[in-house]
Design an enzyme around this catalytic site. Structure first.
Site, PDB file in Angstrom:
ATOM      1  N   PRO A   2       0.803  -1.217   0.000  1.00 17.26           N
ATOM      2  CA  PRO A   2       0.000   0.000   0.000  1.00 17.26           C
ATOM      3  C   PRO A   2       0.838   1.271   0.000  1.00 17.26           C
ATOM      4  CG  PRO A   2      -0.859  -1.573   1.579  1.00 17.26           C
ATOM      5  CD  PRO A   2       0.444  -2.097   1.094  1.00 17.26           C
ATOM      6  N   GLU A   3       0.615   2.084  -1.001  1.00 15.01           N
ATOM      7  CA  GLU A   3       1.198   3.415  -1.080  1.00 15.01           C
ATOM      8  C   GLU A   3       0.026   4.384  -1.125  1.00 15.01           C
ATOM      9  OE1 GLU A   3       4.226   3.565  -4.123  1.00 15.01           O
ATOM     10  OE2 GLU A   3       4.715   1.451  -3.840  1.00 15.01           O
ATOM     11  N   HIS A  94      -4.524 -13.842   9.400  1.00 18.76           N
ATOM     12  CA  HIS A  94      -3.723 -12.664   9.755  1.00 18.76           C
ATOM     13  C   HIS A  94      -4.573 -11.428   9.988  1.00 18.76           C
ATOM     14  CE1 HIS A  94      -0.276 -15.095   8.794  1.00 18.76           C
ATOM     15  NE2 HIS A  94      -0.742 -15.306   7.586  1.00 18.76           N
ATOM     16  N   ARG A 113       2.758  -9.647   7.544  1.00 19.85           N
ATOM     17  CA  ARG A 113       4.120  -9.328   7.950  1.00 19.85           C
ATOM     18  C   ARG A 113       4.188  -8.360   9.126  1.00 19.85           C
ATOM     19  NH1 ARG A 113       6.673  -8.748   1.946  1.00 19.85           N
ATOM     20  NH2 ARG A 113       5.033 -10.098   1.191  1.00 19.85           N
ATOM     21  N   ARG A 155      21.295  18.629  -3.232  1.00 20.08           N
ATOM     22  CA  ARG A 155      21.246  17.260  -2.711  1.00 20.08           C
ATOM     23  C   ARG A 155      22.002  16.335  -3.651  1.00 20.08           C
ATOM     24  NH1 ARG A 155      17.040  16.772   1.244  1.00 20.08           N
ATOM     25  NH2 ARG A 155      17.811  14.654   1.445  1.00 20.08           N
TER      26      ARG A 155
END
Length: 277
Positions: A2-3, A94, A113, A155
Site C-alpha cells: 500500500p502506497e 492474519h 508481515r 542534494r
DNA sequence: ACCTCCCTGGCC
DNA sequence: GGCCAGGGAGGT
C-alpha cells in the site's frame, strides 16, 4: 504494497463505514500491531465507545478523528490491508486487529508481515510522533514546482531516494516513485541536485497524474494479492504500470528492455533509453 | 547519508 | 533450505 493510492482507495471505503459511527468494541489480536502506543492496551481501550468524527489520510497513514481529540492512526506497512465485513463473515488469516462499529459492520486489519500498526494517540502523543516530520501529502498538498526545486537543490543523493523520503513528500513508495520517474523521463539514480529545472518540472507534473490513475484503478494489487480493496476486490493498476515489476520486458514507448537496478537499497525499474543517465 | 532490523509467504 | 520483497524506525 500500500502506497498513497492504495491507502486513499482504502480511506474512501472506510469513511462511510466508520465516520459518524461509534466503535462498539476493538480487539488487538496480535500485540505487535499496537506497538506504537506506549501502553498497547490503550488502543482498544480508547477506541471502545468513541465516535469517529472523520477519516483522513496523510501520505500512507490513515488518520481517524475521534471524540475527545484522540486520533486513530493506521499504517498498512508492506502487506497490510483493511477489510470491511459483516460480523458473520469469517476472518481472513492474519486479521490482527478488528473493530466492530455501531450498525454491526467490522473494520478489520489483515497484515501477515505486521509491518503495519494501529495506534490511538492523544494530541501530545501525536506531537511526539514521527507524524509531525511528514512532508506535505503528495496528492492533496503537492507544493508548487519551485518549492520542490528548492528542496532538491544541492542534494547529492539519487532522486529516487528523495522521492521515497516521506519527510520531503508523503505518500510515494517504491512502485509509484518508479512510475513517476518513468513518466518524467528521469533516471532513478540521477543525483537530485543535478536535475535541470525542466526535469524537476517533469517529475512534479508526473506525480499528480500517476497517483490519480492509481486511485482511479483501485490501486495496485500485485500477484501476491497482499493488497486488496476493503471489499475484497483486487486493484487493477498493475496492468498499467510502465516499468515497475517489468524487468526485461519492452518499454511501451520505445521497445527497449526495462532494466532493474538497486537504488537506496530498493529495486528501481526504468527504461534505459527513455530515462538516460 | 547510509545501514540494520523487523516479519512472513512465496518462490527458486 | 534459503533468499527475497520492502516502509519505517533507530542507529551510526
Amino acid at each position: 504494497m500500500p502506497e498513497l493510492p492504495e491507502v486513499e482507495v482504502t480511506r474512501r471505503h472506510l469513511a462511510p463505514a466508520a465516520v459518524g459511527r461509534t466503535v462498539v468494541r476493538a480487539v488487538i489480536v496480535r500485540a505487535r500491531m499496537a506497538r506504537r502506543n506506549a501502553r498497547p492496551g490503550d488502543v482498544a481501550e480508547r477506541l471502545a465507545g468513541r465516535r469517529v468524527l472523520g477519516m483522513g489520510r496523510h501520505g500512507k497513514f490513515l488518520v481517524g478523528e475521534l471524540e475527545g481529540g484522540l486520533r486513530w492512526v493506521m499504517h498498512l506497512g508492506m502487506s497490510g490491508r483493511i477489510r470491511i465485513a459483516g460480523p458473520a463473515e469469517p476472518h481472513d488469516a492474519h486479521t490482527n486487529f478488528w473493530a466492530s462499529m455501531e450498525g454491526g459492520r467490522e473494520v478489520r486489519m489483515v497484515d501477515p508481515r505486521t509491518f503495519g500498526f494501529v495506534a490511538v494517540w492523544t494530541p501530545e502523543e501525536w506531537d511526539a510522533s514521527t507524524m509531525v516530520d511528514l512532508g506535505p501529502d503528495a496528492l492533496d498538498d503537492l507544493p508548487p514546482v519551485g518549492g520542490l526545486v528548492g528542496r532538491l537543490a544541492g542534494r547529492t543523493g539519487p532522486i529516487k531516494a528523495l522521492l521515497l523520503d516521506q519527510r520531503l513528500l508523503a505518500g510515494l513508495g517504491n512502485i509509484y516513485a518508479d512510475e513517476v520517474l518513468a513518466r518524467a523521463g528521469v533516471h532513478p539514480a540521477r543525483p537530485a541536485g543535478s536535475l535541470s529545472g525542466a526535469e524537476v518540472e517533469a517529475i512534479h507534473g508526473a506525480i499528480g497524474p500517476v497517483l490519480a490513475a492509481g486511485i482511479q484503478h483501485g490501486g495496485t494489487s500485485l500477484d501476491d494479492l497482499a493488497y486488496l480493496l476493503p471489499d475484497g476486490r483486487a486493484g487493477e493498476y498493475l496492468d498499467r504500470l510502465r516499468v515497475y515489476g517489468r524487468p526485461g520486458q519492452p518499454c511501451f514507448t520505445c521497445g527497449a528492455p526495462i532494466e532493474r537496478i538497486v537504488v537506496a537499497q530498493r529495486s528501481a525499474h526504468y527504461c534505459p533509453s527513455c530515462q538516460p543517465r
